[in-house]
Design a protein around this motif. Structure first.
Motif, PDB file in Angstrom:
ATOM      1  N   LYS A 183     -20.799  -8.079 -10.483  1.00  0.00           N
ATOM      2  CA  LYS A 183     -20.111  -8.045 -11.781  1.00  0.00           C
ATOM      3  C   LYS A 183     -19.571  -6.667 -12.184  1.00  0.00           C
ATOM      4  O   LYS A 183     -18.832  -6.558 -13.152  1.00  0.00           O
ATOM      5  CB  LYS A 183     -21.052  -8.549 -12.889  1.00  0.00           C
ATOM      6  N   GLY A 184     -20.010  -5.624 -11.481  1.00  0.00           N
ATOM      7  CA  GLY A 184     -19.532  -4.285 -11.829  1.00  0.00           C
ATOM      8  C   GLY A 184     -20.555  -3.512 -12.644  1.00  0.00           C
ATOM      9  O   GLY A 184     -21.433  -4.098 -13.287  1.00  0.00           O
ATOM     10  N   SER A 185     -20.426  -2.196 -12.638  1.00  0.00           N
ATOM     11  CA  SER A 185     -21.465  -1.360 -13.260  1.00  0.00           C
ATOM     12  C   SER A 185     -21.505  -1.513 -14.775  1.00  0.00           C
ATOM     13  O   SER A 185     -22.526  -1.261 -15.401  1.00  0.00           O
ATOM     14  CB  SER A 185     -21.254   0.106 -12.886  1.00  0.00           C
TER      15      SER A 185
ATOM     16  N   TYR B 255     -21.426  -4.213 -16.499  1.00  0.00           N
ATOM     17  CA  TYR B 255     -21.903  -5.532 -16.931  1.00  0.00           C
ATOM     18  C   TYR B 255     -23.102  -5.440 -17.877  1.00  0.00           C
ATOM     19  O   TYR B 255     -23.281  -6.285 -18.746  1.00  0.00           O
ATOM     20  CB  TYR B 255     -22.263  -6.353 -15.688  1.00  0.00           C
TER      21      TYR B 255
ATOM     22  N   ASN C   2     -25.363   3.982 -14.036  1.00  0.00           N
ATOM     23  CA  ASN C   2     -25.352   3.267 -12.769  1.00  0.00           C
ATOM     24  C   ASN C   2     -25.967   4.182 -11.717  1.00  0.00           C
ATOM     25  O   ASN C   2     -25.343   5.131 -11.260  1.00  0.00           O
ATOM     26  CB  ASN C   2     -23.909   2.901 -12.386  1.00  0.00           C
TER      27      ASN C   2
ATOM     28  N   SER D  54     -19.742  -0.723  -7.802  1.00  0.00           N
ATOM     29  CA  SER D  54     -18.519  -0.069  -8.276  1.00  0.00           C
ATOM     30  C   SER D  54     -18.267  -0.483  -9.731  1.00  0.00           C
ATOM     31  O   SER D  54     -18.834  -1.474 -10.196  1.00  0.00           O
ATOM     32  CB  SER D  54     -17.338  -0.494  -7.410  1.00  0.00           C
ATOM     33  N   PRO D  55     -17.394   0.235 -10.439  1.00  0.00           N
ATOM     34  CA  PRO D  55     -17.141  -0.151 -11.834  1.00  0.00           C
ATOM     35  C   PRO D  55     -16.577  -1.568 -11.958  1.00  0.00           C
ATOM     36  O   PRO D  55     -16.913  -2.303 -12.881  1.00  0.00           O
ATOM     37  CB  PRO D  55     -16.117   0.874 -12.309  1.00  0.00           C
ATOM     38  N   GLN D  56     -15.736  -1.985 -10.999  1.00  0.00           N
ATOM     39  CA  GLN D  56     -15.083  -3.302 -11.139  1.00  0.00           C
ATOM     40  C   GLN D  56     -15.833  -4.443 -10.459  1.00  0.00           C
ATOM     41  O   GLN D  56     -15.470  -5.608 -10.627  1.00  0.00           O
ATOM     42  CB  GLN D  56     -13.630  -3.245 -10.642  1.00  0.00           C
ATOM     43  N   GLY D  57     -16.898  -4.143  -9.708  1.00  0.00           N
ATOM     44  CA  GLY D  57     -17.646  -5.191  -9.026  1.00  0.00           C
ATOM     45  C   GLY D  57     -16.917  -5.711  -7.804  1.00  0.00           C
ATOM     46  O   GLY D  57     -16.004  -5.058  -7.287  1.00  0.00           O
ATOM     47  N   ASN D  58     -17.317  -6.875  -7.362  1.00  0.00           N
ATOM     48  CA  ASN D  58     -16.721  -7.460  -6.163  1.00  0.00           C
ATOM     49  C   ASN D  58     -15.632  -8.444  -6.577  1.00  0.00           C
ATOM     50  O   ASN D  58     -15.912  -9.548  -7.049  1.00  0.00           O
ATOM     51  CB  ASN D  58     -17.820  -8.171  -5.347  1.00  0.00           C
ATOM     52  N   ARG D  59     -14.380  -8.032  -6.392  1.00  0.00           N
ATOM     53  CA  ARG D  59     -13.244  -8.819  -6.886  1.00  0.00           C
ATOM     54  C   ARG D  59     -13.184 -10.191  -6.213  1.00  0.00           C
ATOM     55  O   ARG D  59     -12.983 -11.206  -6.873  1.00  0.00           O
ATOM     56  CB  ARG D  59     -11.958  -8.021  -6.626  1.00  0.00           C
TER      57      ARG D  59
ATOM     58  N   ASN E  13     -15.812 -12.511  -7.622  1.00  0.00           N
ATOM     59  CA  ASN E  13     -15.503 -12.953  -8.987  1.00  0.00           C
ATOM     60  C   ASN E  13     -14.332 -13.940  -9.024  1.00  0.00           C
ATOM     61  O   ASN E  13     -14.323 -14.862  -9.851  1.00  0.00           O
ATOM     62  CB  ASN E  13     -15.230 -11.741  -9.884  1.00  0.00           C
TER      63      ASN E  13
END
Ligand code: SF4
Length: 360
Positions: free
Chosen positions: A196-198, A200, A243, A250-255, A258
């Motif tokens: 979900k990203g850092s 979340y 984090n 990562s800030p955006q998580g696993n694209r 998701n």
């Protein structure tokens, strides 16, 4: 980092934590993998008794509602189906019985290790209806979504999914909204944040002004997390979210993960074992994939929740009690004869406390 440096750093951080903790500090480790690691390392014996580490609601089997198990058993008894599941779910009781007991009576219940094995199973057994029990959190949602999408693309018509996929953020809001909660800091699950990203879990600090850290699962990750949290708590820092698992999160998580989740699921209300309904706390298959939804394919009547008598799993999941505070712990409830799900799963707080003989 070599082993000697690791050990020296761990010792240094633990000493620092212990010297900072002049008053009682309660830290919740949200996920069962952290609970397991903390017990395995014997961390509680190294930390000052003023630091209380509480296990939280992050064991997927422990939060799976009784009604869900009862629903599977009803499907098994009414229809000629094969149920495929992860092993942990086998011994969890519903209102009365478990899937292991059903298997003992001759029902077709099989353990699988990956949802993707289902595709092969369904293709090889075209004459059989297969129901997969998809439980978990944000971490398992992508692989379950991939299995559903693959089944759809391959035109498989004998595979169904009975899901109970929970979301972490709503249960943490539930805990934090309770007026008298006594949690001073959170160790957030690194694997959920990987998806979900850092950001979340940032709301813990932003909305509730409680320090939180995303942590990995090595000893140094957890101890660094505790050090960070205790420092923020004792220094009463305003902005304290970090984090600490940057090598994976990562800030955006696993694209990709998701996108898969969004493709297959909608957010819906969810039922949590012993806790009840929590708004927007689960993932359910959307209209596009509704034909794979076992709840729509099979008629299930028994919606009555029968709660296991005397099990304190609810309070344990919410950090209000430790396993040893349950009067059934050890004598009446143990891994050989578990009464509640927290004693079944390897990530369950009661099973971990029993195994490692630790006060958690
Ligand atoms: Fe439930 Fe058993 Fe844990 Fe008690 S010891 S809370 S009965 S799982």
């Amino acid at each position: 980092m070599n082993r000697k440096m690791d050990k020296d750093l761990l010792t240094h951080l633990i000493n620092e934590v212990n010297s900072m903790a002049t008053e009682e500090i309660k830290i919740m480790e949200v996920c069962g993998t952290h609970t397991q690691m903390i017990a395995k390392l014997g961390l509680r014996t190294l930390l000052s008794p003023k630091i209380k580490l509480l296990s939280g609601p992050g064991c997927p089997v422990c939060v799976t509602e009784e009604k869900y198990i009862d629903c599977v058993i009803e499907i098994l008894n009414k229809y000629n189906v094969t149920v495929a599941t992860f092993g942990d779910l086998m011994r969890v009781r519903g209102g009365k019985e478990s899937l292991l007991e059903e298997k003992g009576k001759g029902k077709d219940v099989r353990i699988i290790y990956s949802p993707l094995d289902l595709i092969e199973m369904a293709e090889k057994n075209r004459g059989k209806q297969i129901v997969f029990l998809g439980v978990g959190f944000e971490t398992t949602a992508p692989i379950i979504a991939l299995a559903i999408k693959t089944a759809s693309e391959k035109g498989i018509d004998n595979l169904y999914f009975l899901t109970s996929i929970k979301l972490m953020a709503p249960i943490l809001h539930y805990i934090l909204k309770e007026k008298n909660h006594q949690i001073h800091g959170f160790i957030c699950p690194g694997h959920v944040a990987t998806i979900k990203g850092s950001g979340y879990f940032k709301f813990i600090n932003k909305e509730y002004h409680i320090p939180a850290a995303v942590c990995g699962f090595e000893a140094i990750d957890i101890v660094a997390g505790i050090y960070y949290l205790v420092k923020q708590i004792t220094q009463e820092e305003e902005e304290s979210f970090k984090n600490l698992y940057e090598r994976c999160v990562s800030p955006q998580g696993n694209r990709t993960a998701n996108l898969l989740i969004d493709e297959v699921f909608n957010i819906a209300d969810g039922e949590w074992r012993g806790i009840g309904n929590i708004e927007n706390s689960s993932l359910q298959m959307n209209e596009k994939y509704a034909r794979f939804d076992a709840r729509k394919a099979f008629v299930v009547e028994n919606q009555q929740v029968k709660v296991s008598m005397g099990c304190d799993c609810k309070d344990i999941l919410l950090g209000k009690k430790t396993p040893r505070e349950c009067k059934l712990f050890k004598d009446r409830c143990n891994p050989m004869d578990p009464l509640g799900p927290c004693m079944v799963s390897t990530e369950g707080a009661c099973a971990i406390a029993y195994r490692y003989g630790e006060e958690i």
